[in-house]
Design a protein around this motif. Structure first.
Motif: not given
Length: 302
Positions: A142-146, A211-220, A279-282
């Protein structure tokens, strides 16, 4: 919301937004040095079967920041480790403390604590779910994407406890989710069905690039979780194509945010250039464990 948090699905969408709003407010006030004693004379017991950095620090600091007290309890140092039942432990602890946070191997332990105790029980991690982590993830998103609705949340790697909670969190908040996992490592089928029953749009595939195509968030998350150490070599082989690296990032949207619940094994599930990259928000994600858990403790205890 329920008097316990064993699963992220114990929360409604309204509960989640309330907790995130409270967390954001507490985060801003902490940055200004404002202090509270709302939980004065309240005690949280923190029971650990598994080792921890972020869970212990965030809950202990959260209680201190709110004027309360936290007690660290290692399973091996307790009578639990010598055969006392979980039920009896829950009954006794409820006479002393105002809430129990437990980080355990088996989810059934949390259920037994909640069914036999008389105080709120919080899941600090089990083999099935990690709801506190997902609250931190949602605050960071929410902080990053609103927003949440319509975002593409993509999980790469092991369909583990964090992935299970992510499916439910996406269903509750309106994010679309794709999980790319090697065959045999897909997320829990019952939780997948529950997430879809909650209205979630969730796809499970084996191709991380697709899976990664058009991803807004990538998590692992790590490929070898606590308890899986005997499978280390096999898992490293099976997960080799599932690394989040610069090549995978190229498949996603240019402003994709990267999440990892930490600890990160750089060079395995994620590369150093990604975890330390733009791109990292970790590390914001890690900090937000503190703020959402403060909000959760206030809701359950005040």
């Amino acid at each position: 919301m329920s008097s316990h948090l064993l699963s992220i699905s114990d929360l409604s969408y309204a509960d989640i937004i309330y907790l995130l709003d409270t967390a954001s407010d507490l985060k801003e006030k902490r940055a200004r040095g404002k202090t509270f004693d709302i939980l004065k004379n309240k005690t949280l017991a923190m029971l650990f079967e598994k080792s921890s950095t972020r869970t212990r620090l965030s809950f202990e600091v959260a209680m201190t920041d709110l004027g309360g007290h936290a007690i660290y309890l290692n399973y091996k140092d307790m009578q639990l480790g010598r055969g006392e039942s979980v039920a009896d432990t829950a009954r006794v602890m409820s006479r002393y403390v105002h809430a129990i946070m437990a980080r355990v191997y088996k989810h059934e332990t949390l259920v037994e604590l909640s069914e036999n105790g008389t105080v709120p029980v919080i899941n600090g991690l089990s083999d099935l779910e990690h709801p506190c982590q997902l609250l931190a993830d949602l605050l960071t998103i929410r902080e990053y994407k609103g927003k949440f609705k319509g975002l593409n949340f993509v999980w790469i790697g092991d369909g583990n406890n964090v992935c299970n909670s992510a499916m439910l969190a996406c269903a509750l908040t309106g994010m679309k989710m794709t999980a790319a996992c090697p065959q045999g490592y897909e997320p829990n089928a019952e939780i997948l069905a529950k997430a879809r029953a909650l209205g979630g749009t969730i796809n499970i595939i084996n191709d991380p690039m697709k899976a990664a195509k058009k991803a807004d968030i990538l998590s692992t998350d790590v490929w070898v979780s606590m308890g899986d150490e005997e499978e280390y070599d096999q898992r490293l082989h099976d997960f080799a194509p599932y690394q989040i690296n610069s090549k995978l990032l190229e498949q996603a949207k240019h402003d994709v945010m990267v999440l990892h619940c930490l600890p990160a094994h750089r060079g395995e599930e994620i590369t150093a250039e990604v975890v330390d990259g733009p791109n990292s928000a970790v590390f914001d994600q890690a900090e937000n464990r503190l703020h959402v858990q403060k909000a959760l403790l206030l809701k359950l205890l005040s």
